[in-house]
Design a protein around this motif. Sequence first.
Motif, PDB file in Angstrom:
ATOM      1  N   GLU A  81     -36.328  28.574 -33.315  1.00 45.17           N
ATOM      2  CA  GLU A  81     -36.348  27.904 -34.623  1.00 45.17           C
ATOM      3  C   GLU A  81     -34.911  27.582 -35.055  1.00 45.17           C
ATOM      4  O   GLU A  81     -33.969  28.327 -34.779  1.00 45.17           O
ATOM      5  CB  GLU A  81     -37.071  28.760 -35.673  1.00 45.17           C
ATOM      6  CG  GLU A  81     -37.385  27.934 -36.914  1.00 45.17           C
ATOM      7  CD  GLU A  81     -38.381  28.580 -37.884  1.00 45.17           C
ATOM      8  OE1 GLU A  81     -38.752  29.742 -37.709  1.00 45.17           O
ATOM      9  OE2 GLU A  81     -38.771  27.868 -38.839  1.00 45.17           O
ATOM     10  N   ASP A  83     -33.013  27.688 -37.544  1.00 42.50           N
ATOM     11  CA  ASP A  83     -32.070  28.540 -38.275  1.00 42.50           C
ATOM     12  C   ASP A  83     -31.319  29.475 -37.322  1.00 42.50           C
ATOM     13  O   ASP A  83     -30.333  30.095 -37.714  1.00 42.50           O
ATOM     14  CB  ASP A  83     -32.758  29.341 -39.397  1.00 42.50           C
ATOM     15  CG  ASP A  83     -34.038  30.027 -38.978  1.00 42.50           C
ATOM     16  OD1 ASP A  83     -34.700  29.550 -38.049  1.00 42.50           O
ATOM     17  OD2 ASP A  83     -34.388  31.049 -39.597  1.00 42.50           O
ATOM     18  N   ASP A 165     -36.664  37.348 -35.630  1.00 40.51           N
ATOM     19  CA  ASP A 165     -37.154  37.335 -37.022  1.00 40.51           C
ATOM     20  C   ASP A 165     -37.877  38.625 -37.428  1.00 40.51           C
ATOM     21  O   ASP A 165     -37.945  38.950 -38.626  1.00 40.51           O
ATOM     22  CB  ASP A 165     -38.120  36.158 -37.233  1.00 40.51           C
ATOM     23  CG  ASP A 165     -37.402  34.852 -37.518  1.00 40.51           C
ATOM     24  OD1 ASP A 165     -36.193  34.872 -37.811  1.00 40.51           O
ATOM     25  OD2 ASP A 165     -38.060  33.795 -37.450  1.00 40.51           O
TER      26      ASP A 165
HETATM   27 FE1  FEO Z   1     -38.354  31.749 -37.317  1.00 40.64          FE
HETATM   28 FE2  FEO Z   1     -35.567  32.780 -38.786  1.00 40.64          FE
HETATM   29  O1  FEO Z   1     -36.605  31.589 -37.821  1.00 40.64           O
END
Ligand code: FEO
Length: 400
Positions: A81, A83, A165
Amino acid sequence: MAPIKVKDDIYWVGAIDWNIKDFHGYSTKRGSTYNAYLVVDEKVTLFDTVKKPFAGDLIHNLIKVLGDPEKVDYIVVNHVEMDHSGALPQIIERVKPEKVFCSPMGFKGLKEHFHREDWPLVEVKSGEEISLGKRKVKFLETRMIHWPDSMISYLPEDKVLISQDAFGQHYATSARFDDEVRYDELMQEAAKYYANIVLPFSPQVEKLLATVKEMGLEIEMILPDHGVIWRRHVADILAAYQRWCTHQSEEYALVVYATMWQSTEKMAMAIAEGIMREGVEVKVMNASLEHRSDIMTEVLAARGLVFGSSTLNNNMLPQMADVLTYIKGLRPRKKVGAAFGSYGWSGEAVKHINKFLEDMKAEIVHPGLKVKFVPTHDQLKECVEMGKTIARAVKERKDA
Ligand code: FEO
């Protein structure tokens, strides 16, 4: 923020985002962090990167620890992802890694995000180990916690779990460890994170916790991709995940409503009064005033869910539909539920809310209460009785 030594040879080299207040629909009032970790061994290894605008922070931190960022040999992408991988193009260009490790789904995911054929991607399977020199890294796929590509990295020599995460919190703070922040604030953010991100994947979390137990992994520290590092409260957060993934709840009922001319609001307050009279904790939230992600945090803890809305155009009010659509998607389970609302001439809101409760597999403990226009004194007494019925169900289903 400058790098922080986590343990011998292990550094936090991530970035703090004080200003993010909305994380694709999740209200992050306390901001967040994008954690990246650097392990300095014969093969210098970076675990995850940061969100794209923070690439400079990460490079700065690599320089602080290593002098030359090109000393990084390996990058591990635990989660694709953006981020955590948004800065990957800049980081790969700057450090020129020998290898970039990822799960098989991560391999596909990175190609689908970045469309680069020249990156030195190396797939690792669940259970596979690599050596960094003095220490090994063991990879465990954690598919759907919370993306298909997700995996975690365990460092047996250090007893450190780099968990992407999982176990994270959207929590910007100058502290980097769990024993440096307020415990109640930390657990509140960890619960909010679980409720809004991880909850739909509870079966996978339950399986992962069982695997960790079976493998006898010793964990002294959990290093998540958001928020602070767990070192004092490792057992607490593992126990909390065990409770949350098995949908254990508290003797607590949540009343959420949306109202047009305050009749549904009057009903909500009377229902809450009935719940209180039975000695059950209750919280009332107005869907027009509260953020859906804060409501969701309460849903995680509550055993009783009572939803109300006025009827508008043969349906519920749109703000209630928003909240219920969001809650349903996050798949809360083992709840008792009921619906209520006032109406002018048709009154379909209760029926539609009950459908949401059925979809959440809640046990509906009252057929639903509808009131035309403004409730009378007797109708409010009926609401109080409804609240008592819900409270008794909440108390009876201790193992719900
Ligand atoms: Fe699932 Fe912090 O991205």
